[in-house]
Design an enzyme around this catalytic site. Structure first.
Site, short mmCIF file in Angstrom:
data_model
loop_
_atom_site.label_atom_id
_atom_site.label_comp_id
_atom_site.label_asym_id
_atom_site.label_seq_id
_atom_site.Cartn_x
_atom_site.Cartn_y
_atom_site.Cartn_z
N GLY A 269 -46.19 -34.60 33.47
CA GLY A 269 -45.38 -34.37 34.66
C GLY A 269 -44.57 -33.10 34.48
CD GLN B 67 -38.90 -37.99 30.26
OE1 GLN B 67 -39.27 -39.05 30.79
NE2 GLN B 67 -37.83 -37.94 29.47
CB ILE B 68 -45.81 -35.32 28.28
CG1 ILE B 68 -45.71 -33.83 28.62
CG2 ILE B 68 -47.25 -35.73 27.97
CD1 ILE B 68 -46.04 -32.91 27.45
CG ASP C 238 -48.80 -36.76 39.88
OD1 ASP C 238 -49.53 -36.03 40.60
OD2 ASP C 238 -47.56 -36.73 39.94
NE ARG C 239 -48.99 -37.00 46.36
CZ ARG C 239 -48.97 -36.36 47.53
NH1 ARG C 239 -49.24 -35.07 47.59
NH2 ARG C 239 -48.70 -37.02 48.64
CB THR D 108 -14.97 -37.64 44.20
OG1 THR D 108 -13.79 -37.17 44.85
CG2 THR D 108 -16.01 -36.54 44.17
N1 LIG Z 1 -37.20 -45.83 31.10
C1 LIG Z 1 -36.54 -44.98 31.86
N2 LIG Z 1 -35.48 -45.36 32.59
C2 LIG Z 1 -34.81 -44.50 33.36
N3 LIG Z 1 -35.15 -43.22 33.51
C3 LIG Z 1 -36.17 -42.78 32.83
C4 LIG Z 1 -36.93 -43.64 31.97
N4 LIG Z 1 -37.89 -42.93 31.45
C5 LIG Z 1 -37.75 -41.70 31.97
N5 LIG Z 1 -36.71 -41.59 32.77
C6 LIG Z 1 -36.28 -40.43 33.52
O1 LIG Z 1 -37.33 -40.13 34.43
C7 LIG Z 1 -37.45 -38.74 34.63
C8 LIG Z 1 -38.90 -38.31 34.51
O2 LIG Z 1 -39.69 -39.08 35.38
P1 LIG Z 1 -41.24 -38.85 35.44
O3 LIG Z 1 -41.78 -39.83 36.42
O4 LIG Z 1 -41.82 -38.84 34.08
O5 LIG Z 1 -41.27 -37.38 36.09
P2 LIG Z 1 -42.42 -36.30 36.05
O6 LIG Z 1 -43.72 -37.05 36.22
O7 LIG Z 1 -42.11 -35.43 37.23
O8 LIG Z 1 -42.32 -35.58 34.75
C9 LIG Z 1 -36.59 -38.09 33.58
O9 LIG Z 1 -35.46 -37.52 34.23
C10 LIG Z 1 -36.16 -39.22 32.65
O10 LIG Z 1 -34.84 -39.03 32.21
C1 LIG Z 2 -45.94 -33.32 43.99
C2 LIG Z 2 -45.95 -33.10 42.49
C3 LIG Z 2 -45.12 -31.88 42.16
C4 LIG Z 2 -45.31 -34.33 41.80
O1 LIG Z 2 -45.34 -34.10 40.41
P1 LIG Z 2 -44.26 -34.69 39.38
O2 LIG Z 2 -42.98 -34.91 40.10
O3 LIG Z 2 -44.82 -36.01 38.92
O4 LIG Z 2 -44.22 -33.73 38.25
C5 LIG Z 2 -47.41 -32.99 41.97
O5 LIG Z 2 -48.13 -34.12 42.29
C6 LIG Z 2 -48.09 -31.76 42.48
O6 LIG Z 2 -47.85 -30.66 42.03
N1 LIG Z 2 -48.99 -31.94 43.49
C7 LIG Z 2 -49.77 -30.89 44.06
C8 LIG Z 2 -49.56 -30.78 45.52
C9 LIG Z 2 -50.00 -31.99 46.30
O7 LIG Z 2 -50.10 -33.10 45.78
O8 LIG Z 2 -50.27 -31.81 47.52
K LIG Z 3 -45.70 -38.24 37.98
#
Ligand SMILES: Nc1ncnc2c1ncn2[C@@H]1O[C@H](COP(=O)(O)OP(=O)(O)O)[C@@H](O)[C@H]1O
Ligand SMILES: CC(C)(COP(=O)(O)O)[C@@H](O)C(=O)NCCC(=O)O
Ligand SMILES: [K+]
Length: 266
Positions: free
Chosen positions: A8, A11-12, A122-123, A197
């Site tokens: 992502g 995070q990976i 991912d989608r 706030t």
């Molecule tokens: N178990 C968890 N509980 C709460 N937040 C988490 C957990 N694991 C990851 N995160 C948070 O989720 C975010 C990443 O989400 P993720 O779905 O992996 O995003 P992406 O796919 O865009 O990388 C990070 O900000 C991380 O701090």
């Molecule tokens: C929308 C996203 C940025 C979400 O990615 P993520 O938040 O998991 O890193 C990713 O799925 C993406 O780059 N999609 C390509 C554009 C699309 O789905 O139309």
């Molecule tokens: K994702």
């Protein structure tokens, strides 16, 4: 055992599935056979060698040695550069040729995006997993860097959806641009009308995102009919307590979708 990697933008997420253990609707759900999982930060500056080191060390900490037992790998990536690093790491150090998921592959799902190759992998993984676990029509809400909505039609086709700013992306933007606001813990507020706030920010972020999600689900349902709604992604548990529509949380939806895509295409 199968190495599943969801790269992502923040995070990976890595999981190892024992494919001899059943998963799915009738046995185990999305975590059936999931032997271990971990998250590492998505960083652009790692070499493929450093990435391999991180992966193999984390696998060993989960008592899953990379050198014996892994017989396949599947990768989805929303960050092309880091995704390429991960693929290279697996090729060079794990002796595996990973399957890289994209909308241009035959995933067993009809993708009705104008350009199927543009949909985030991912989608698509989320959609494949949804279809294995639930009956369409459905909506998947993935709370990551972005908050994505995916619509799955009653015939099981991927229809598209919506991409909104993610919860933390929005909060970061707010704090970096509003001089008088400082960072707070995000716990659900007791009232929508915040009387401080901190409570006002909690309301705006948590209840605001939940209302956005619930409102989007209603709009999607006006187009595809009453739907099963499933939430996933790292930030799902932050928002779902305040949401009326996201009552099912599947933390392993994407990883399980990767396992299914691998099994379908092999
Ligand atoms: N178990 C968890 N509980 C709460 N937040 C988490 C957990 N694991 C990851 N995160 C948070 O989720 C975010 C990443 O989400 P993720 O779905 O992996 O995003 P992406 O796919 O865009 O990388 C990070 O900000 C991380 O701090
Ligand atoms: C929308 C996203 C940025 C979400 O990615 P993520 O938040 O998991 O890193 C990713 O799925 C993406 O780059 N999609 C390509 C554009 C699309 O789905 O139309
Ligand atoms: K994702």
């Amino acid at each position: 055992m199968l190495l599943c990697v969801d790269v992502g933008n923040t995070q990976i997420v890595v999981g190892v599935y024992d494919q001899s253990v059943k998963a799915g609707k009738d046995s185990g759900g999305a975590s059936g056979g999931l032997m271990g999982h971990f998250r590492i930060a998505t960083r652009n500056d790692y070499s493929s060698d450093e990435m391999a080191l991180l992966l193999s060390q984390m696998l060993e900490m989960r008592s899953l040695s990379a050198s014996n037992g892994l017989d396949g790998a599947v990768v989805s990536s929303t960050n092309p550069a880091v995704g390429a690093t991960v693929v290279e790491a697996i090729r060079r150090w794990f002796d595996l040729d990973p399957l890289v998921v994209s909308g241009d592959l035959d995933l067993g799902v009809e993708v009705r995006y104008e350009r199927p190759g543009d949909v985030g992998p991912d989608r698509l993984a989320d959609t494949v997993a949804f279809l294995d676990l639930y009956e369409p029509p459905g909506i998947v809400v993935d709370f990551g860097t972005a908050t994505t909505f995916d619509a799955i039609g009653s015939d099981g086709a991927y229809l598209g959806g919506a991409i909104a700013p993610g919860v933390l992306v929005s909060v970061d933007a707010l704090f970096s641009r509003a001089a008088a606001l400082s960072r707070i813990d995000m716990t659900a507020p007791t009232h929508a009308i915040g009387n401080s706030t901190v409570e006002a920010i909690r309301s705006g972020v948590l209840l605001g995102f939940a209302a956005m999600v619930d409102g989007m689900c209603a709009r999607f349902e006006a187009e595809i009919g009453p739907s099963k709604v499933v939430g996933t992604g790292g930030l799902c548990s932050l928002i779902t307590p305040s949401s009326v529509r996201v009552k099912t949380h599947e933390p392993w939806l994407t990883l399980y979708g990767l396992r299914l895509v691998y099994e379908y295409t092999r």
